[in-house]
Structures are given as structure tokens and as C-alpha cells.
Design a protein around this motif. Structure first.
Motif, PDB file in Angstrom:
ATOM      1  N   TYR A   1      -2.659   7.102   6.151  1.00 44.90           N
ATOM      2  CA  TYR A   1      -2.647   6.314   4.928  1.00 44.90           C
ATOM      3  C   TYR A   1      -3.133   4.871   5.113  1.00 44.90           C
ATOM      4  O   TYR A   1      -3.305   4.156   4.133  1.00 44.90           O
ATOM      5  CB  TYR A   1      -1.232   6.282   4.358  1.00 44.90           C
ATOM      6  CG  TYR A   1      -0.782   7.609   3.809  1.00 44.90           C
ATOM      7  CD1 TYR A   1      -1.528   8.277   2.855  1.00 44.90           C
ATOM      8  CD2 TYR A   1       0.396   8.216   4.261  1.00 44.90           C
ATOM      9  CE1 TYR A   1      -1.133   9.514   2.348  1.00 44.90           C
ATOM     10  CE2 TYR A   1       0.809   9.438   3.759  1.00 44.90           C
ATOM     11  CZ  TYR A   1       0.036  10.080   2.798  1.00 44.90           C
ATOM     12  OH  TYR A   1       0.435  11.297   2.303  1.00 44.90           O
TER      13      TYR A   1
ATOM     14  N   ASN B   1       2.547  14.736   3.440  1.00 48.26           N
ATOM     15  CA  ASN B   1       3.958  14.340   3.425  1.00 48.26           C
ATOM     16  C   ASN B   1       4.869  15.475   3.886  1.00 48.26           C
ATOM     17  O   ASN B   1       5.890  15.242   4.546  1.00 48.26           O
ATOM     18  CB  ASN B   1       4.361  13.871   2.030  1.00 48.26           C
ATOM     19  CG  ASN B   1       3.683  12.571   1.639  1.00 48.26           C
ATOM     20  OD1 ASN B   1       3.140  11.872   2.485  1.00 48.26           O
ATOM     21  ND2 ASN B   1       3.705  12.244   0.364  1.00 48.26           N
TER      22      ASN B   1
ATOM     23  N   THR C   1       0.831  -1.196   0.000  1.00 51.88           N
ATOM     24  CA  THR C   1       0.000   0.000   0.000  1.00 51.88           C
ATOM     25  C   THR C   1       0.865   1.246   0.000  1.00 51.88           C
ATOM     26  O   THR C   1       2.079   1.186   0.275  1.00 51.88           O
ATOM     27  CB  THR C   1      -0.927   0.055   1.233  1.00 51.88           C
ATOM     28  OG1 THR C   1      -0.108   0.248   2.405  1.00 51.88           O
ATOM     29  CG2 THR C   1      -1.729  -1.234   1.378  1.00 51.88           C
ATOM     30  N   TYR C   2       0.253   2.378  -0.291  1.00 53.55           N
ATOM     31  CA  TYR C   2       0.962   3.654  -0.225  1.00 53.55           C
ATOM     32  C   TYR C   2       1.408   3.917   1.215  1.00 53.55           C
ATOM     33  O   TYR C   2       2.456   4.521   1.441  1.00 53.55           O
ATOM     34  CB  TYR C   2       0.041   4.775  -0.713  1.00 53.55           C
ATOM     35  CG  TYR C   2       0.737   6.101  -0.908  1.00 53.55           C
ATOM     36  CD1 TYR C   2       1.414   6.384  -2.094  1.00 53.55           C
ATOM     37  CD2 TYR C   2       0.719   7.078   0.090  1.00 53.55           C
ATOM     38  CE1 TYR C   2       2.048   7.603  -2.282  1.00 53.55           C
ATOM     39  CE2 TYR C   2       1.358   8.293  -0.089  1.00 53.55           C
ATOM     40  CZ  TYR C   2       2.024   8.553  -1.274  1.00 53.55           C
ATOM     41  OH  TYR C   2       2.654   9.751  -1.452  1.00 53.55           O
ATOM     42  N   GLY C   3       0.642   3.445   2.186  1.00 51.85           N
ATOM     43  CA  GLY C   3       1.038   3.578   3.593  1.00 51.85           C
ATOM     44  C   GLY C   3       2.328   2.832   3.888  1.00 51.85           C
ATOM     45  O   GLY C   3       3.186   3.320   4.642  1.00 51.85           O
TER      46      GLY C   3
ATOM     47  N   THR D   1      -1.714  14.414  -0.478  1.00 46.01           N
ATOM     48  CA  THR D   1      -0.421  13.794  -0.182  1.00 46.01           C
ATOM     49  C   THR D   1       0.704  14.820  -0.056  1.00 46.01           C
ATOM     50  O   THR D   1       1.609  14.636   0.770  1.00 46.01           O
ATOM     51  CB  THR D   1      -0.048  12.771  -1.273  1.00 46.01           C
ATOM     52  OG1 THR D   1      -0.044  13.422  -2.547  1.00 46.01           O
ATOM     53  CG2 THR D   1      -1.039  11.627  -1.297  1.00 46.01           C
TER      54      THR D   1
ATOM     55  N   ILE E   1      -7.000  12.306   0.100  1.00 42.44           N
ATOM     56  CA  ILE E   1      -5.831  12.689   0.897  1.00 42.44           C
ATOM     57  C   ILE E   1      -4.937  13.639   0.089  1.00 42.44           C
ATOM     58  O   ILE E   1      -4.570  13.353  -1.045  1.00 42.44           O
ATOM     59  CB  ILE E   1      -5.001  11.467   1.307  1.00 42.44           C
ATOM     60  CG1 ILE E   1      -5.837  10.503   2.149  1.00 42.44           C
ATOM     61  CG2 ILE E   1      -3.754  11.895   2.065  1.00 42.44           C
ATOM     62  CD1 ILE E   1      -6.275  11.066   3.477  1.00 42.44           C
TER      63      ILE E   1
ATOM     64  N   PRO F   1      -2.361   6.632  -3.044  1.00 44.17           N
ATOM     65  CA  PRO F   1      -2.835   6.977  -1.696  1.00 44.17           C
ATOM     66  C   PRO F   1      -4.355   6.868  -1.616  1.00 44.17           C
ATOM     67  O   PRO F   1      -5.041   6.845  -2.645  1.00 44.17           O
ATOM     68  CB  PRO F   1      -2.381   8.427  -1.530  1.00 44.17           C
ATOM     69  CG  PRO F   1      -2.307   8.955  -2.926  1.00 44.17           C
ATOM     70  CD  PRO F   1      -1.866   7.803  -3.782  1.00 44.17           C
TER      71      PRO F   1
END
Length: 219
Positions: A218, A172, A101-103, A168, A166, A162
Motif C-alpha cells: 500500500y 487484507n 494514506t490507506y497504507g 484490497t 490493488i 487504496p
């Protein structure tokens, strides 16, 4: 009078000298770059001068002008070197972690960036300058670092996306800002907002909190 064989032997052996000079130039260029980075890390831009760099590199200052064109060229070279810093300290691999995952991706980047920043006094200096000095030299170094980190994310993310809704860029930025503030505060006072940051156990606690923040956003 030398024989024909001796003359022929000498004519064959002499071309080795230019190769030696090339190797010496490469070593001198690296010594100059290393000395410039050490000087910046220890003294900052206030004492960043041709003479000081030459002393640190153990070379004639004219070589700095010849190889780098002066201080501006050295700063440019350091900025380019920051791309290698990201590649060396934040490698393009998963470290045995499955990035599903993006997380997962952002957790790995956050932890790697935390460790890399803690280990590098010059990078800590650059981060501190970003929030305290508005000069062309600082901007160039800051932009080089930001570009290298963004490039890492793009290379590693592949098809990972993501969660919807969100921001990002905003999230971030907050994550990186938190990491930078933790590391800078630790270098100055050994703590941040009441969180001790002196022992490996302290930093383990900080890493766990960082992972929770990333996962809270995330997943």
C-alpha cells in the motif's frame, strides 16, 4: 396501630425494590456471559453446556434460559460482544498517528489486531475454530468478528483510498491470515516457520516485518 405518616412512608419507600431486582438481573446476565466466554476459551464447544456455564456463573441454570433462551442465545450474545471487543481493543482513534494514506490505516489496524489477538485467549480459540470446525455456532462467531473489523475499516478510512489496481479484499485477507497464523503458532510452539515468538523483542521483529509487508503493498 400504625400512624398515617408511617403508612405513607412505607408506601413511598417500597418502589425501590424493583430497581434492586433490575440491577441484580443485569449483574447476573453479565456473570453468565463472562462465564460462557471463559468456558469457551478454556474448554471449547465440546464442554460448553448449560450446567457448566451455570456453575461458572454461580447461578441457577434456569436463569440462563430465562435471560438468554439457552445455549444458542448465549452464543448469539457472545457474537454481539465481539463487536464490543473490536471497539475496546481496536479503538476508533489514530493513537497519535497521522493517517494520511490507506497504507497508514492498514498498518495501524494490522498492529492493533496483532496485539489484541495475542492478549485474548477466546479470540484465539475462535480463529482456530474457523479453520477446523464448520458448525453454525462457529460461523456466527466468525461472521460477527469479520463484520466488526470491516466496520472499523469503513469508519476509519474516511476519504482514504487504496492505490489503484490493488485487490484490497484479497490483500487484507492475506494480512489478517498471516497475523492469525503467527499468533496461533506462537501459542502452540513459541515460533512460526523459524521465527521465534516468545519475547517482546521477538514480537517487535514480527511487527517490523508486518509493517514492511503492508507498506510494500500500500505504500
Amino acid at each position: 396501630m400504625p400512624s398515617a405518616n408511617a403508612v405513607l412512608k412505607n408506601s413511598i419507600e417500597t418502589p425501590a425494590e424493583p430497581a434492586k431486582r433490575v440491577r441484580n438481573r443485569a449483574a447476573t446476565e453479565q456473570a453468565i456471559l463472562d462465564a460462557a466466554k471463559r468456558l469457551l476459551a478454556e474448554e471449547g464447544f465440546q464442554n460448553f453446556g448449560i450446567n457448566a456455564v451455570a456453575r461458572g456463573a454461580g447461578c441457577d441454570k434456569q436463569l440462563i434460559y430465562r435471560y438468554y433462551g439457552g445455549l444458542d442465545g448465549l452464543v448469539e450474545a457472545i457474537g454481539t460482544d465481539l463487536g464490543s471487543w473490536v471497539k475496546d481493543r481496536i479503538p476508533d482513534d489514530t493513537g497519535g498517528m497521522f493517517l494520511l494514506t490507506y497504507g497508514d490505516l492498514m498498518e495501524r489496524l494490522a498492529l492493533l489486531f496483532l496485539d489484541a489477538l495475542r492478549a485474548d485467549p477466546l479470540m484465539r480459540r475462535i480463529v482456530a475454530w474457523e479453520v477446523s470446525e464448520n458448525t453454525e455456532q462457529v460461523r456466527r462467531l466468525s461472521e460477527a468478528r469479520s463484520k466488526a473489523l470491516a466496520g472499523w475499516i469503513e469508519r476509519m478510512r474516511g476519504s482514504l483510498t487504496p492505490p489503484k489496481g490493488i485487490d484490497t479484499i484479497g490483500v487484507n485477507a492475506m494480512i489478517f491470515a498471516a497475523i492469525q497464523h503467527l499468533v496461533l503458532s506462537a501459542a502452540v510452539s513459541g515460533q512460526c516457520a523459524g521465527l521465534a515468538l516468545k519475547t517482546p523483542k521477538d514480537w517487535e521483529k514480527a511487527a517490523i516485518a508486518l509493517k514492511r509487508i503492508v507498506r510494500g503493498v500500500y505504500g
